[in-house]
Design a protein around this motif. Structure first.
Motif, short mmCIF file in Angstrom:
data_model
loop_
_atom_site.label_atom_id
_atom_site.label_comp_id
_atom_site.label_asym_id
_atom_site.label_seq_id
_atom_site.Cartn_x
_atom_site.Cartn_y
_atom_site.Cartn_z
N GLU A 225 37.74 43.21 36.55
CA GLU A 225 38.66 42.22 37.12
C GLU A 225 38.82 42.42 38.62
N ALA A 226 38.79 43.70 39.06
CA ALA A 226 38.87 43.98 40.50
C ALA A 226 37.69 43.36 41.23
N LYS A 227 36.48 43.51 40.62
CA LYS A 227 35.30 42.91 41.24
C LYS A 227 35.44 41.39 41.30
N ARG A 228 36.01 40.82 40.24
CA ARG A 228 36.15 39.36 40.19
C ARG A 228 37.13 38.86 41.26
N PRO B 133 45.73 49.37 37.93
CA PRO B 133 45.76 48.36 36.86
C PRO B 133 46.02 46.95 37.40
N PHE B 134 46.78 46.85 38.49
CA PHE B 134 46.94 45.56 39.16
C PHE B 134 46.38 45.72 40.57
N PRO B 135 45.09 45.37 40.77
CA PRO B 135 44.43 45.74 42.03
C PRO B 135 44.99 45.06 43.27
N GLU B 136 45.57 43.87 43.15
CA GLU B 136 46.15 43.22 44.32
C GLU B 136 47.40 43.96 44.74
#
Lengths: 136, 174
Positions: B58-61, B118-121
């Motif tokens: 998800e981080a990559k996305r 877990p929440f990259p933003e």
């Protein structure tokens, strides 16, 4: 409980009192807030503490928005942030913090900007005001 | 009706018994949470309760959605982060975008991401030309030692990215 709630509302704002035209000043802000990420559990009961974070921080100068930031759960507790502003005229600096519950709090500070000759630059030109007409 | 008079009626016995049963049941219900099962609060989202482990895909996305296939500019952002952070709860970082803050040469948004959280933003910063320099310092949370990514989207549509690796000894919960 009441004291803990009051802690979440302490805000600090540091703006230099005076500046010279064209100088880039730093504005330091600090909010005392738990910034609960919504992931931590109570060790005894296993209940997740509900999410409570500061969402947006806005800075206005003389009513004009100059800087905005959006925060997520990764910002640390008691968040400190400092940013820059260009001094053009003297005026009012306002910083506003908003919760994800929609509760907001703000602080203000006055910045006085001097000319190279030592005169203060006002946001409104005073020479154009006719005291007999414009000021009642 | 009281116990001293020893006038036990059917109704009074039921009253005391029901109170006793309710008390014991509530204690048993509370004991269930000690196992660490997910308990959903009224204000809690699905994402919060179940996606606590970091998700690298998800981080990559998220990074891909910001860049959108544009070419990366070199040496656009100066990212200052410590090499070793003892406490993951407060990691002080600061960045500055190298540009003249005049028309079309200022960063519209700057994103800060930590890839293994877990929440990259973490934060987005929106600038205007009247903020004389795109220079911000802030304190963030990190769960494990990972890359910090800063992405700047300029007003003329170009994108720049810098990364720096931070070792974290004690991770934070975020």
């Amino acid at each position: 409980m009441a004291n803990e709630e009051r802690k979440n509302w302490r805000r600090r704002l540091k703006v230099p009192k005076t500046a010279v035209v064209g100088e880039i000043i730093t504005i330091k802000t600090m909010a005392e807030h738990v910034m609960e990420p919504g992931v931590r559990r109570d060790p005894e009961t296993g209940v997740i503490y509900p999410k409570k974070i500061i969402d947006t921080v806005i800075c206005r100068f003389n009513g004009e928005l100059i800087y905005r930031s959006q925060w997520f759960s990764g910002v640390s507790a008691n968040p400190f942030m400092s940013f820059k502003m260009k001094a053009v005229t003297s005026g009012l600096v306002e910083v506003e913090w908003t919760d994800d519950y929609g509760q907001s709090s703000y602080k203000k500070a006055v910045l006085i900007v001097y000319d190279n000759e030592g005169k203060e630059i006002l946001p409104i030109k005073v020479d154009n005001i006719n005291p007999n007409k414009d000021i009642i | 009706m009281s116990l001293n008079n020893k006038n036990f009626t059917r109704r009074s016995v039921f009253k005391y018994l029901s109170g006793f049963i309710v008390l014991t049941c509530s204690k048993l219900a509370n004991a269930e949470f000690k196992a660490g099962q997910p308990f959903r609060d009224r204000f809690q989202t699905y994402r919060q309760t179940f996606r606590i482990e970091p998700d690298p895909e998800e981080a990559k996305r998220i990074v891909k959605n910001i860049i959108k296939g544009r070419e990366l500019r070199d040496n656009l952002i100066d990212l200052k982060a410590p090499d070793i952070a003892e406490n993951g709860n407060t990691v002080p970082i600061s960045f500055s975008v190298k540009c003249s803050m005049k028309d079309n040469d200022f960063p519209k948004t700057v994103h800060i991401l930590v890839l293994d959280n877990p929440f990259p933003e973490i934060a987005k910063f929106y600038f205007t030309p009247s903020s004389g320099e795109a220079n911000v310092s802030i304190r963030i949370r990190m769960r494990t030692s990972s890359n910090i990514v800063a992405i700047a989207e300029m007003a003329d549509g170009t994108v720049g990215e810098t990364r720096s690796y931070v070792d974290v000894t004690i991770g934070a919960c975020s």
